[in-house]
Design a protein around this motif. Structure first.
Motif, short mmCIF file in Angstrom:
data_model
loop_
_atom_site.label_atom_id
_atom_site.label_comp_id
_atom_site.label_asym_id
_atom_site.label_seq_id
_atom_site.Cartn_x
_atom_site.Cartn_y
_atom_site.Cartn_z
N GLY A 135 19.57 13.22 -14.09
CA GLY A 135 19.14 14.24 -15.03
C GLY A 135 18.91 13.71 -16.43
O GLY A 135 18.02 14.21 -17.15
N ASP A 136 19.67 12.69 -16.84
CA ASP A 136 19.49 12.15 -18.19
C ASP A 136 18.42 11.07 -18.24
O ASP A 136 18.15 10.52 -19.32
N GLY A 137 17.81 10.76 -17.09
CA GLY A 137 16.74 9.77 -17.05
C GLY A 137 17.18 8.34 -17.19
O GLY A 137 16.35 7.44 -17.29
N GLN A 138 18.49 8.09 -17.16
CA GLN A 138 19.01 6.74 -17.39
C GLN A 138 19.48 6.04 -16.11
O GLN A 138 20.02 4.93 -16.18
N GLY A 139 19.27 6.66 -14.97
CA GLY A 139 19.66 6.07 -13.70
C GLY A 139 18.73 6.49 -12.59
O GLY A 139 17.95 7.46 -12.74
N ILE A 140 18.76 5.78 -11.47
CA ILE A 140 17.94 6.10 -10.30
C ILE A 140 18.87 6.45 -9.16
O ILE A 140 19.77 5.68 -8.80
N ARG A 141 18.68 7.64 -8.58
CA ARG A 141 19.60 8.13 -7.55
C ARG A 141 19.04 8.05 -6.14
O ARG A 141 19.79 8.16 -5.17
N ASP A 142 17.73 7.82 -5.98
CA ASP A 142 17.17 7.72 -4.63
C ASP A 142 15.77 7.14 -4.73
O ASP A 142 15.13 7.19 -5.78
N ILE A 143 15.30 6.54 -3.61
CA ILE A 143 13.97 5.95 -3.55
C ILE A 143 13.28 6.39 -2.27
O ILE A 143 13.88 6.37 -1.20
N ASP A 144 12.01 6.79 -2.38
CA ASP A 144 11.19 7.13 -1.22
C ASP A 144 9.89 6.33 -1.28
O ASP A 144 9.34 6.10 -2.36
N ARG A 145 9.38 5.95 -0.09
CA ARG A 145 8.08 5.29 0.01
C ARG A 145 7.07 6.32 0.51
O ARG A 145 7.27 6.93 1.56
N LEU A 146 5.97 6.51 -0.24
CA LEU A 146 5.02 7.59 0.05
C LEU A 146 3.59 7.05 0.12
O LEU A 146 3.28 5.99 -0.41
N PHE A 147 2.74 7.82 0.78
CA PHE A 147 1.28 7.61 0.77
C PHE A 147 0.89 6.22 1.26
O PHE A 147 0.05 5.54 0.69
N GLY A 148 1.51 5.77 2.34
CA GLY A 148 1.26 4.43 2.84
C GLY A 148 -0.11 4.29 3.50
O GLY A 148 -0.45 5.04 4.41
N THR A 149 -0.90 3.33 3.04
CA THR A 149 -2.17 2.96 3.66
C THR A 149 -2.31 1.45 3.55
O THR A 149 -1.56 0.80 2.83
N GLY A 176 0.78 -1.22 0.00
CA GLY A 176 0.00 0.00 0.00
C GLY A 176 0.81 1.27 0.00
O GLY A 176 0.78 2.04 0.96
N ALA A 177 1.52 1.51 -1.08
CA ALA A 177 2.36 2.70 -1.13
C ALA A 177 2.66 3.06 -2.57
O ALA A 177 2.49 2.25 -3.49
N VAL A 178 3.08 4.30 -2.75
CA VAL A 178 3.67 4.75 -4.01
C VAL A 178 5.16 4.94 -3.75
O VAL A 178 5.56 5.62 -2.80
N TYR A 179 5.98 4.31 -4.57
CA TYR A 179 7.42 4.52 -4.49
C TYR A 179 7.82 5.58 -5.50
O TYR A 179 7.46 5.50 -6.68
N ARG A 180 8.56 6.57 -5.01
CA ARG A 180 9.09 7.61 -5.89
C ARG A 180 10.56 7.31 -6.14
O ARG A 180 11.37 7.29 -5.21
N LEU A 181 10.90 7.06 -7.39
CA LEU A 181 12.26 6.75 -7.78
C LEU A 181 12.83 7.96 -8.50
O LEU A 181 12.46 8.24 -9.65
N LEU A 182 13.68 8.69 -7.81
CA LEU A 182 14.25 9.91 -8.38
C LEU A 182 15.28 9.54 -9.45
O LEU A 182 16.21 8.78 -9.21
N LEU A 183 15.08 10.10 -10.63
CA LEU A 183 15.94 9.80 -11.76
C LEU A 183 17.13 10.75 -11.82
O LEU A 183 17.07 11.89 -11.32
#
Length: 285
Positions: free
Chosen positions: A216-230, A207-214
Motif C-alpha cells: 500500500g505504501d509503494g515501498q515493497g512488492i508483495r506478489d508477481i504475475d507473468r501476463l500477456f505471454g507471446t 515475451g511477457a509483461v510482469y505485474r509486480l503488486l506493490l
C-alpha cells in the motif's frame, strides 16, 4: 527536470566512476543545464548531472503518484533489478548483482589472470564457471555502501546450470534474467480489479509483461504475475487513459523464448503494437 538512464556499455568499472556517465542515472533541466540541487553538483571530479550510479543496464524508469522513482535494470545472467532510485545513491554494480548474498555471481578480473591470453573467456559470472587462474571478488568481500533492490528477477543459488540445453547455442535466452525493458505504474484506482497499485514491466527475452503488486505504501512488492505471454520481444508499454487497455510495443526482430521454451528468432508480431483490453469478466483480450 529530466532523468535519463545510461548503461555501463560493457565497461564494468565505469559504473563506479563518477567522472563518466556510464552506469548512471543523470538529471538535467529541460534546457540541458544542471539543477542546483543535484547530489554531486559541488563535488570535484564528479560529473554534476549524475543523480545515482552503480547501474549495469538500466532501461525502464517511472514516477509513482507520490514521487517515488521506480527503475528496472538488466542483471548479469540473473538478478535483474527493480529499484527505488534516490539521489546520490550507489546501486552496487559491478561489485554486487542484486542483493549482497554471494549467490551465483562474483566480480571476476580476467585481465589479472597470469595466463589471460590463453584463457577462453565466458560471460558466466558465477564462481563455479571461472578458470582457477582468474581472481575474483565475492559480493560480501566489497565493503562499499549501496542500495539493495526492491526485488530481483530472478535470483538463483550457487551451482545453478546457466547453460540449459533447451536453448542450444543461444543458451543465454534460457538464463534466469528476463531482460526488463520498460516500466510503468498502474494505480490503485485503475479499472482492472486487483491490479493496483502495481508496476508493469516488459521483457525482451520471454515475451511477457510482469505485474509486480506493490504494498500500500509503494515501498515493497508483495506478489508477481507473468501476463500477456507471446513469442515476441516486448520493448515498451503504455496504459490507456481509461486504465482498461495495456499497449505493448514489440521489437522488429531479435531472439526470444519460443513456444517450446527454447530460443527462436521467429517473432509472432515483429514491429507491432499489441493491445490487451480488460473485458470486465476477469480476462483480457
Amino acid at each position: 527536470t529530466l532523468l535519463l538512464t545510461i548503461g555501463e556499455r560493457g565497461d564494468r568499472p565505469a559504473a563506479q566512476d563518477r567522472s563518466t556517465h556510464n552506469g548512471s542515472i543523470i538529471r538535467v533541466n529541460r534546457d540541458g543545464s544542471v539543477p542546483d540541487d543535484n547530489p554531486f553538483v559541488d563535488m570535484p571530479d564528479v560529473l554534476p548531472e549524475i543523480w545515482s550510479y552503480g547501474h549495469r543496464n538500466p532501461q525502464g524508469i517511472v514516477f509513482g503518484p507520490d514521487g517515488t522513482l521506480y527503475q528496472s535494470e538488466h542483471g548479469a545472467n540473473a538478478d535483474d533489478e527493480i529499484n527505488i532510485l534516490q539521489g546520490g545513491v550507489n546501486f552496487g554494480w559491478p561489485h554486487v548483482a542484486g542483493f549482497r548474498d554471494d549467490q551465483a555471481y562474483v566480480y571476476a578480473n580476467w585481465s589479472a589472470a597470469p595466463n589471460c591470453e590463453d584463457l577462453t573467456w565466458t560471460n558466466l559470472m558465477d564462481e563455479e564457471s571461472l578458470p582457477d587462474e582468474v581472481p575474483f571478488e565475492k559480493e560480501t568481500d566489497w565493503d562499499g555502501d549501496f542500495a539493495e533492490p526492491l526485488k530481483t528477477l530472478f535470483t538463483v543459488p550457487n551451482g545453478y546450470d546457466f547453460e540449459d540445453e533447451a536453448c542450444g547455442e543461444l543458451y543465454f535466452i534460457c538464463r534466469p534474467g528476463i531482460a526488463p525493458s520498460s516500466i510503468d505504474y498502474y494505480p490503485a484506482d485503475g479499472a482492472i480489479p486487483g491490479w493496483g497499485p502495481s508496476l508493469l514491466v516488459t521483457t525482451l527475452k520471454n515475451g511477457a509483461v510482469y505485474r509486480l503488486l506493490l504494498t500500500g505504501d509503494g515501498q515493497g512488492i508483495r506478489d508477481i504475475d507473468r501476463l500477456f505471454g507471446t513469442v515476441n520481444r516486448y520493448r515498451d508499454l503504455a496504459i490507456a487513459p481509461d486504465k482498461r487497455t495495456i499497449y505493448v510495443a514489440t521489437d522488429a526482430g531479435g531472439i526470444a523464448r519460443g513456444a517450446d521454451a527454447g530460443a527462436t528468432d521467429q517473432m509472432a508480431n515483429p514491429g507491432s503494437i499489441l493491445a490487451f483490453t480488460y473485458t470486465g469478466n476477469g480476462t483480457a483480450e
